[in-house]
Structure formats: structure tokens, C-alpha cells
Design a protein around this motif. Structure first.
Motif, PDB file in Angstrom:
ATOM      1  N   LEU A   2      -4.369  11.012  -3.917  1.00 20.57           N
ATOM      2  CA  LEU A   2      -4.886  10.107  -4.951  1.00 20.57           C
ATOM      3  C   LEU A   2      -6.158  10.646  -5.602  1.00 20.57           C
ATOM      4  O   LEU A   2      -6.514  10.257  -6.720  1.00 20.57           O
ATOM      5  CB  LEU A   2      -5.163   8.726  -4.350  1.00 20.57           C
ATOM      6  CG  LEU A   2      -3.942   7.937  -3.857  1.00 20.57           C
ATOM      7  CD1 LEU A   2      -4.388   6.662  -3.160  1.00 20.57           C
ATOM      8  CD2 LEU A   2      -3.024   7.607  -5.033  1.00 20.57           C
ATOM      9  N   GLU A  38      -5.606  12.429  -9.005  1.00 18.14           N
ATOM     10  CA  GLU A  38      -5.046  11.701 -10.144  1.00 18.14           C
ATOM     11  C   GLU A  38      -6.152  11.305 -11.118  1.00 18.14           C
ATOM     12  O   GLU A  38      -7.270  10.986 -10.731  1.00 18.14           O
ATOM     13  CB  GLU A  38      -4.301  10.454  -9.658  1.00 18.14           C
ATOM     14  CG  GLU A  38      -3.055  10.764  -8.840  1.00 18.14           C
ATOM     15  CD  GLU A  38      -2.297   9.502  -8.473  1.00 18.14           C
ATOM     16  OE1 GLU A  38      -2.729   8.409  -8.892  1.00 18.14           O
ATOM     17  OE2 GLU A  38      -1.288   9.615  -7.749  1.00 18.14           O
ATOM     18  N   ARG A  57     -11.287   4.519  -6.358  1.00 24.57           N
ATOM     19  CA  ARG A  57     -10.262   5.509  -6.038  1.00 24.57           C
ATOM     20  C   ARG A  57     -10.434   6.019  -4.603  1.00 24.57           C
ATOM     21  O   ARG A  57      -9.448   6.210  -3.887  1.00 24.57           O
ATOM     22  CB  ARG A  57     -10.326   6.665  -7.039  1.00 24.57           C
ATOM     23  CG  ARG A  57      -9.303   7.768  -6.803  1.00 24.57           C
ATOM     24  CD  ARG A  57      -7.873   7.256  -6.806  1.00 24.57           C
ATOM     25  NE  ARG A  57      -7.529   6.545  -8.017  1.00 24.57           N
ATOM     26  CZ  ARG A  57      -7.132   7.138  -9.166  1.00 24.57           C
ATOM     27  NH1 ARG A  57      -7.043   8.459  -9.224  1.00 24.57           N
ATOM     28  NH2 ARG A  57      -6.826   6.409 -10.217  1.00 24.57           N
TER      29      ARG A  57
END
Length: 472
Positions: free
Chosen positions: A15, A18, A106
Motif C-alpha cells: 500500500l 500506491e 496510508r
């Protein structure tokens, strides 16, 4: 990654690579405004006007929109007042705060850990308004002159303001910031001859200093008290030519059985330039007994230790005693995945302030062009070996040969990076754990012991010289 069968959840490192919607646009607006400060806002040119417009447009849909648009318009005409500069600084800070929040969200998604509750705003005191106004006036003059226009006459204007602010307890925080900022500018005068200007850094300091002149912004954070067990993870050592700071990251387990949480404890002290390497610990140990426990691999038992809502322990030895042995990697595998990350105070929301403890293993290492990376499923994570302190046994070579790492996840130059605090590796066919703070409590290592002795000699000589000067 942290395998489920070793006590932790699974970290979604993929993640971290991204994209985050809107992040580039926010940072571009901040950069455009920062560029406008280089030449100053006394007589703005077209490029500077564009930078001001970019900042105003970026916050147009928010509660600051109308006020910032007005301030940007006045600044573009060279007629900005101190209040207008405060509005521009607030907009810039709000944008970086939104970037911080998006990046932190995030990280939270990747680690799967809970986040702490938002801190309660401190009560607003009544510091002397004239001193705050004087500070704003000097900062406004800086913005008008720009970094290329600074000279010793302009920078020296901060000295009487700082001198007047320091005796006021409520103003010491902005006073110290102004003092350090002015010293940095003075060392760079005249600005017209600078080959390189630290644009982002000086804009950060300028905007933060301006906001700290607002009523209540510099108040001491609200504190509570905690009782329980402190399990150290590692220490982040930051060295400056005239100062050194150690910040210990740890997991706190409340005595009442509550959920564990991440906390920090730190100490910062002035240092002579002759004290380097492992000798730095001699300066820090008297101010933070936790360093001894860290070096020995032990926990600490806390009773009524003051702590802020942001997770910073206000360290006092009378509230702590040394506990049982505690392996940092066992803590990272078993307790860290369930520990709540601390919330962040509004003025501290900035991408550069992100430093989230993480545990990684199961990676492979690779190095190219002097850059080391951890290759994880779906993600190659850069390793910030430049932050490894010389005052410990942890080296880039040890990190490159490691199989597990406790580190701080940071965001720098547009990407997440990990700063190792400790690694598990193999030395002479034996599995060992190497910590950046491995010498914090003392060392028998030859290089470390030599540096400790050199520091002892240097400090002794300096104390003798200082004593002679005081007796004269």
C-alpha cells in the motif's frame, strides 16, 4: 511483513507505493508559495503572484478560502499586512497538515494498527500581546525582504524580541524557535550571495513561527499520567554541531490492562564539537535514565509518569524504575501490532514529522547506486542508512545482511523510507541483534570504548576551563 504465526498481523507494505489522490497538487501549491518567498513580497513579480494564487486556490474550498484569497491579493500588490502574512502561513500549514494526514492514514492502513484519540486543545493563556506583535513584525519584514534580501541588520532585529520573550514562560517556545531561526539566517548573510537556499526549511520555520504568535498556539500541551510497563523498541539519535537529541520509541502497557500504545521519551542537550560518536551518550545519560535500560535490553516500570496526549513522556526519574529483561524484537513481533499510534497535534502535522515504528521481516535486500532497499511483497522500500548514528554498532553493512528490522517509517523526497533502529542479522555464523542505541548504556566494544574515553577527557578539560573562567 509480520507472519500471523509469530504474534502479529500482516503489514500491507504494498500500500505504501500506491498514489494518494491530491497529494502532488497540494505539495506543488506549497512549493509555488515557497518560491515566492525567495525574492520577497515587497515588490512581487509575475512568478511570485502565480505562487500566491496557487496557494489561495488550493484552500479556496475550505474555511480559510476567502481570507487567504484576500491576503494573497494584497501580497501580490505588495501591500500585505502582518495579519495577511499570518493568513498565508496558516494556509501553507493547513496544506502540509492535510498531506501529513493523508500520508499517515496510508501508513495506518498498511500497519493495521489503531490510532489514538485527537489531543484536547490546551487552554488559552494571555501572553504579553506586545511581544507577540513584535515577533510578527520581524517575521513580516523577513517575508517582504525574501531570503535573497536578508542581511545582518534585518536578522539582528530578532535579538531584542527574543531577549524580551525568554523571561516569559508562556513565550519560551516561540522564543527558542525565533532564536534558532535568526541564528541560521545570520550564518547565511548576505542572502544575495547564497548559492543554495533551503527554501522548504526556511518557509517551514517562518510559517510555524508566525502561527506561534497567535494566542494559545504556544501553550504547553495538556498532560496526564500513566502507570505500567514501558517496552523500548529503539532510539533515534539526532546530532547537530552544537546539540544532540535522543528520542526513544517504545510501547507502553498500562497497569490496568488497557490497550497498549506507542509513546516517546526524549532528551536534548548542548554539546561541544569535540564530543562525537559514542561519547554523545555521556552527555545524554544524566538526563534520561531510560537509555541505560535500552542499552541493557530491559523494560522500565512507570508510576504516575506525565505524558502528553501526543504520546510524549515528560520524563522524570522519580516516576520510573528499571524492570525485567525485555527483548525489543519480541515486543515488535507480539505487542507492536496491537499498539495504538499516537495522535498528532495540529501544528505538528507535517510530512517531515512522520516517524512511525514498524517491524519488517521476510524481505530481501538489494543495493544500487549507494541506495539500499528492502524488497517486500509488492513493494521495494528504500532504507535511509544516512540516519544511522556513528554512536552505535548498527552499520549499513549490518542492515544489508539483515533478515528482520525494527525501524521508523518516514516520508521523504516523495516516497516512504525506513530508518533502521535495530536489525537481526548473522555475525560469525551466529544470530545477533544490533541496535542503533546498543551503546546507550555503555559498551565494551573497542571503538565505542575509545570514543567514550575521548569524550570523558574532552568534557573534563572543558569543565576545568569553564571553572577557571568563572573564578576570574
Amino acid at each position: 511483513m509480520v507472519p500471523d504465526d509469530q504474534g502479529g498481523g500482516l503489514m500491507r507494505a504494498d500500500l505504501l507505493t500506491e498514489g494518494i489522490a491530491g497529494l502532488d497538487e497540494v505539495l506543488s501549491a506549497v512549493d509555488a508559495f515557497d518560491q515566492a518567498l525567495i525574492a520577497g513580497l515587497l515588490r512581487p513579480q509575475a512568478a511570485q503572484t502565480a505562487g500566491l494564487s496557487a496557494l489561495a486556490e488550493a484552500v479556496a474550498a475550505g474555511p480559510l478560502g476567502a481570507r487567504v484569497a484576500e491576503a494573497a491579493g494584497k501580497a501580490a500588490g505588495g501591500a500585505a499586512s502582518e495579519d495577511d502574512f499570518v493568513a498565508l502561513a496558516a494556509a501553507r500549514t493547513a496544506l502540509l497538515g492535510s498531506a501529513h494526514d493523508a500520508l499517515t492514514a496510508r501508513v495506518t492502513e498498511a500497519t493495521g494498527r489503531p490510532r489514538g484519540e485527537e489531543p484536547v486543545p490546551p487552554s488559552v493563556g494571555r501572553p504579553p500581546a506586545n511581544l507577540l506583535a513584535a515577533a510578527r513584525s520581524w517575521l513580516a519584514d523577513l517575508a517582504r525582504s525574501g531570503w535573497q534580501g536578508i542581511d545582518h541588520d534585518l536578522v539582528s532585529g530578532a535579538a531584542p524580541v527574543v531577549s524580551a520573550m525568554l523571561p516569559e514562560p508562556a513565550l519560551r517556545r516561540p522564543a527558542m524557535l525565533l532564536d534558532g531561526f535568526a541564528a541560521e539566517l545570520a550564518a547565511s548573510c548576505p542572502g544575495a550571495t547564497l548559492e543554495r537556499i533551503p527554501v522548504r526549511r526556511w518557509a517551514d520555520l517562518w510559517s510555524r513561527a508566525l502561527l506561534l504568535t497567535l494566542p494559545g498556539a504556544a501553550e504547553v500541551p495538556v498532560t496526564g499520567a500513566v502507570t505500567g510497563r514501558l517496552l523500548p523498541l529503539g532510539v533515534d539519535l539526532q546530532e547537530h554541531p552544537t546539540a544532540v537529541q535522543a528520542q526513544v520509541h517504545a510501547v507502553f502497557e498500562p497497569a490496568d490492562g488497557g490497550a497498549p500504545r506507542l509513546v516517546r521519551a526524549g532528551a536534548a542537550v548542548p554539546k561541544p564539537d569535540t564530543v562525537v560518536g559514542a561519547g554523545l551518550w555521556q552527555l545524554l545519560r544524566p538526563h534520561l535514565s531510560l537509555l541505560a535500560a535500552l542499552g541493557e535490553g530491559r523494560s522500565m516500570d512507570l508510576t504516575g509518569m506525565p505524558v502528553t496526549a501526543e504520546g510524549d513522556l515528560v520524563w522524570s526519574d522519580e516516576h520510573a524504575r528499571q524492570g525485567e529483561p525485555a527483548d525489543a524484537f519480541a515486543t515488535a513481533r507480539v505487542v507492536l501490532p496491537t499498539a495504538a499510534d499516537p495522535a498528532t497535534a495540529p501544528l505538528d502535522r507535517h510530512p517531515s514529522r512522520i516517524a512511525v515504528p514498524v517491524f519488517l521481516e521476510g524481505y530481501t535486500t538489494a543495493g544500487a547506486d549507494g541506495t539500499l532497499t528492502f524488497s517486500l511483497p509488492g513493494c521495494d522500500l528504500a532504507v535511509d542508512t544516512e540516519r544511522l548514528p556513528a554512536a552505535g554498532p548498527l552499520t549499513p553493512e549490518a542492515v544489508a545482511a539483515s533478515g528482520a528490522c525494527i525501524g521508523l517509517l518516514r516520508w521523504d523526497a516523495g516516497a516512504y523510507r525506513v530508518q533502521p533502529l535495530a536489525v537481526e542479522t548473522t555475525v560469525r555464523k551466529k544470530a545477533v541483534a544490533l541496535h542503533a542505541g546498543g551503546w546507550a548504556g555503555g559498551t565494551t566494544d573497542k571503538a565505542g570504548a575509545k570514543a567514550e574515553k575521548a569524550a570523558t577527557d574532552a568534557v573534563t578539560v572543558l569543565r576545568e576551563r569553564a571553572g577557571r573562567l568563572l573564578r576570574k
